[in-house]
Write an enzyme that holds these catalytic residues in place. Structure first.
Site, PDB file in Angstrom:
ATOM      1  N   GLU A  33      -5.158  -8.987   1.955  1.00  0.00           N
ATOM      2  CA  GLU A  33      -5.834  -8.478   3.145  1.00  0.00           C
ATOM      3  C   GLU A  33      -7.328  -8.572   2.881  1.00  0.00           C
ATOM      4  O   GLU A  33      -7.829  -8.075   1.871  1.00  0.00           O
ATOM      5  CB  GLU A  33      -5.449  -7.024   3.458  1.00  0.00           C
ATOM      6  CG  GLU A  33      -4.033  -6.844   3.967  1.00  0.00           C
ATOM      7  CD  GLU A  33      -3.719  -5.407   4.337  1.00  0.00           C
ATOM      8  OE1 GLU A  33      -4.664  -4.649   4.690  1.00  0.00           O
ATOM      9  OE2 GLU A  33      -2.542  -5.027   4.271  1.00  0.00           O
TER      10      GLU A  33
ATOM     11  N   GLU B  65       0.802  -1.225   0.000  1.00  0.00           N
ATOM     12  CA  GLU B  65       0.000   0.000   0.000  1.00  0.00           C
ATOM     13  C   GLU B  65       0.839   1.282   0.000  1.00  0.00           C
ATOM     14  O   GLU B  65       0.722   2.118   0.907  1.00  0.00           O
ATOM     15  CB  GLU B  65      -0.953  -0.009   1.206  1.00  0.00           C
ATOM     16  CG  GLU B  65      -2.037  -1.060   1.100  1.00  0.00           C
ATOM     17  CD  GLU B  65      -3.091  -0.957   2.193  1.00  0.00           C
ATOM     18  OE1 GLU B  65      -2.887  -0.189   3.152  1.00  0.00           O
ATOM     19  OE2 GLU B  65      -4.116  -1.648   2.093  1.00  0.00           O
TER      20      GLU B  65
END
Length: 787
Positions: free
Chosen positions: A489, A407
């Site tokens: 995730e 990210e």
């Protein structure tokens, strides 16, 4: 258990530097000087995390990211053992958070900004008794999105061998061709000659099977000039190999023995042994497929995974091996078979345990590459940090992929994509046997921007790891993404919808794996609650994991057990709107569920309680006080949540699960009366006197019948005597202001926890729990000598 006899210390000696350290929190001018007076410093053992000692303070610079705990500067000092006698000497630090400077005898020998990276410092001029000093600087806060801890929080090793030796992490063991009857084992071994003259050396390599028998061996001779490093490439064959897998985690060992003879000698070709280096490994093949997910040893396998941070509740960042083992045992009972090390390299003991216990691992190097507090280090250190992780971890059979990041704040930008390409290329060069990936979020300029960014990432990685991207899998395939996909995730309950990854759609993300052959699996965020990344004060961490910081699975974890585990199970949970919970991000939360049957507010009104049962059996019958409430079939509840509305009566609520007409599992909840006593329950019958081993002691506030009182919040005073010490106390409540390192802890939902660490002398350790106005309890646990 492996039958490998272990390395000899005649030619290479490795020992941990755990005892004898002195610590000072704060600056200490001149502390690197051997003559510095540290008599007033605190005596500590390594691993050590000073931040966990607190206090909590909403004004701490680390803020919610760092659990409102302090950072700062710290100094450590100790003397090297007196029997260090020259040759080649390394100090290996498994992790120091962060920006550490190492001094020996007053001389600066190394610096490492990254607090998660293991590193080796060459201290070959070391003499026995010299002063080792380490300065740790964790002042520029927050520099991490979660609790990092501060200090030398992982092990320190002293390694002594010959100037002619296998370099640190110098073996690369690969199994490129494996069948049921034959496995090729390629061993690439880097040997350095740090002597002042050339040497002719022979590298003798032997493969030991899991029982400790030599099953293949070879030897190669070559000349190394003074100061030269050379790589020996050797090929061996193992017949009838025992393949590593989660079901059969069989481990082999490679023993690399370096022999030396001078160039003008005419003696035996092998010469004299000078180094003995051992590498555990496993024989297995792993293939990621865009159509079939993961193939392990040719068989399809689904990754049933969780993300794990490195801290462990009350222990902070200094986590003994037993704490890691207990976590993995709990996850294994749920059916978990995979771990993603979010978002940095783990401590080495975790990977060794995953090898031994049969977990698959995505090993992650970095979080944000150019976070404002790390950008200055990234350009200088990224290659060395990435290489350290891959070289250290490449022989673990549990590791199936490298993640080079997660990210990035500039996700999708040209500079970010250049960084990604650079990192993936480096990972492929360092280890071409495993795919490289990156945790790709559902970020972008609108729906089209999210998909364009995902496509750009997919073009640059070997495995597409999507963070909260389940609702985009079909679109990615339609747009031509033809590489393997995994959910890196995933929320434990809600999933996204349309162009909104935060949309509250109560479809569990697991079904995006279960219903697709082309998705390799998922990793839930998060496996365990963790410190830091809190939503707001008074929360100190992330409270929506499947398991709390005490290691207790929450009721929603039963859903994952029902879809991941083959062991027959049934569990009851009641919707409990009065359940107190730390502030959390709603999209990662389940509805409030409790595993109790104590609702006095419903007793007089005959109110209904909304109940759910989780099971992997064919049908469930629910009874209240031996009266049948009803029967439901799993096939009629494809979301694996069988819901009931039960007219509340005090007593017993019992679920009976059946398959093929036979009872395969039961679960009961009982109504609690008034608090009567505290009960202590240790998780082990004995521990080892090694200064590291742990026993976890649950403290429960119970009624006269031993039923936990779910609203009890009594303060418990813990005391420990004998051959152990109190390492930490907890109750799983991340909103609590009570110290993890004191002796008093309030119960939360009727329970608390004491973690007791063994001394180095055998005997017994006694743990006592005192609660005002209740009957107290005491337990004694043997502390046995190491085997």
């Amino acid at each position: 258990m492996s039958g490998f006899p272990g390395p000899t210390e005649q030619y290479r000696r490795t020992r941990r530097l755990e005892e004898g350290w002195r610590f000072h929190q704060g600056e200490a001018d001149g502390a690197a000087d051997p003559e510095f007076d540290d008599d007033g410093w605190q005596s500590v053992e390594i691993p050590h995390d000073w931040s966990i000692e607190g206090p909590f303070d909403p004004e701490h610079p680390a803020g919610s990211a760092g659990a409102f705990l302090p950072g700062g500067v710290g100094w450590y000092r100790r003397s090297l053992p007196t029997d260090v006698d020259g040759g080649k000497v390394y100090l290996r630090f498994d992790g120091v958070y962060r920006d550490s400077d190492v001094y020996l005898g007053g001389d600066h020998v190394g610096n490492r900004p990254n607090g998660y990276t293991s590193f080796n410092d060459d201290v070959s001029q070391a003499e026995g008794g010299e002063t080792l000093a380490v300065r740790v600087d964790n002042t520029d806060l927050p520099n991490c999105r979660w609790y990092s801890g501060s200090g030398i929080y992982r092990h320190v090793h002293l390694i002594e061998t010959s100037p002619l030796h296998v370099v640190p992490w110098g073996t690369d063991v690969r199994t490129p061709a494996v069948t049921g009857r034959r496995a090729r084992v390629d061993v690439h071994t880097e040997v350095a000659n740090d002597a002042e003259e050339a040497a002719v050396c022979t590298l003798s390599t032997a493969v030991y099977d899991p029982s400790g028998e030599v099953v293949a061996e070879t030897a190669t001779e070559r000349r190394l000039d003074a100061g030269e490093k050379g790589t020996f490439d050797q090929e061996l064959v193992v017949t009838d190999p025992e393949l590593w897998s989660p079901a059969t985690p069989e481990r082999y060992h490679v023993r690399s023995v370096v022999h030396r003879r001078d160039p003008d000698e005419t003696g035996a070709a092998t010469g004299e042994p000078v180094d003995d280096y051992v590498t555990p490994f496993g024989i297995r093949t792993v293939t990621f497929s865009a159509d079939e997910g993961v193939l392990l040893n040719g068989d399809s396998l689904t990754l049933k995974g969780v993300n794990l941070h490195h801290s462990a509740g009350a222990l902070g960042a200094a986590v003994p091996e037993r704490a890691l083992e207990r976590r993995l045992e709990t996850l294994a009972e749920m059916g978990v078979n995979a771990i993603r090390t979010a978002h940095n390299p783990p401590q080495p003991e975790l990977l060794a345990l995953c090898d031994r216990m049969g977990f698959l691992v995505i090993d992650e190097a970095f979080d944000k590459w150019r976070h404002e507090k790390t950008e200055q280090f990234f350009d200088e250190w990224w290659r060395e940090d990435l290489a350290a992780m891959i070289r250290r971890d490449r022989n673990h059979p549990s590791v199936i992929a490298w993640s080079v990041g997660n990210e990035s704040y500039d996700h999708g930008d040209e500079g970010m994509l250049d960084d990604l390409e650079m990192l993936v290329e480096a990972a492929n060069d360092l280890d071409p046997t495993r795919p490289a990936t990156y945790g790709s979020p559902a970020w972008g300029d609108g729906h089209e921007g999210i998909l364009e960014n995902a496509e750009a990432v997919a073009e640059r990685v070997d495995l597409f790891s999507g963070n909260y991207m389940e609702h985009h899998y079909d679109e990615l395939r339609e747009r031509g993404v033809d590489i393997p996909i995994v959910g890196s995730e995933c929320r434990p309950f809600f999933r996204g919808s349309g162009d909104d990854p935060l949309a509250f759609v109560p479809r569990n993300p697991w079904f995006d794996v279960a219903e697709r052959a082309d998705v390799a699996g998922q990793f839930i965020w998060a496996g365990f609650d963790y410190l830091g990344e809190a939503r707001e004060w008074p929360s100190k961490g992330w409270p929506t994991g499947l398991i709390d910081t005490c290691g207790v699975p929450k009721p929603p974890a039963a859903f994952h057990r029902s879809v991941w585990s083959d062991e027959p199970m049934v569990e009851i949970a009641a919707f409990d709107p009065d359940r107190e919970r730390a502030p959390a991000r709603p999209a990662w939360s389940w509805p409030a569920l409790s595993a109790h049957w104590t609702f006095p507010d419903r007793e007089d009104s005959r109110g209904f309680v909304h109940v759910v049962t989780f099971t992997n059996a064919e049908r469930v019958t629910l009874y209240q006080n031996d009266e049948t409430i009803g029967v439901q079939h799993l096939a009629d509840n494809p979301d694996h949540m069988i819901e009931w509305y039960v007219p509340y009566e005090p007593g017993t609520l019992r679920a009976v699960a059946e398959t093929d007409g036979e009872v395969v599992a039961t679960h009961e909840l009982e109504t609690a009366g008034e608090p009567a006593r505290v009960d202590l329950d240790p998780d082990r019958e004995a521990i080892t006197a090694d200064g590291q081993d742990l026993v976890y002691v649950d403290a429960r506030i119970v009624d006269d019948d031993g039923v936990v009182v779910p609203r009890a919040d009594h303060e418990i005073e813990f005391s420990v005597s004998g051959a152990g010490d109190l390492a930490g106390i907890d109750n799983g409540d991340l909103a609590s202001d009570e110290s993890y390192t004191g002796s008093r802890r309030s119960a939360s939902h009727g329970t608390a926890l004491a973690i007791v660490q063994a001394d180095r002398e055998s005997g017994e350790v006694t743990i006592t729990a005192d609660v005002d106005e209740l009957e107290n309890d005491e337990v004694t646990v043997p502390v046995r000598p190491p085997e």
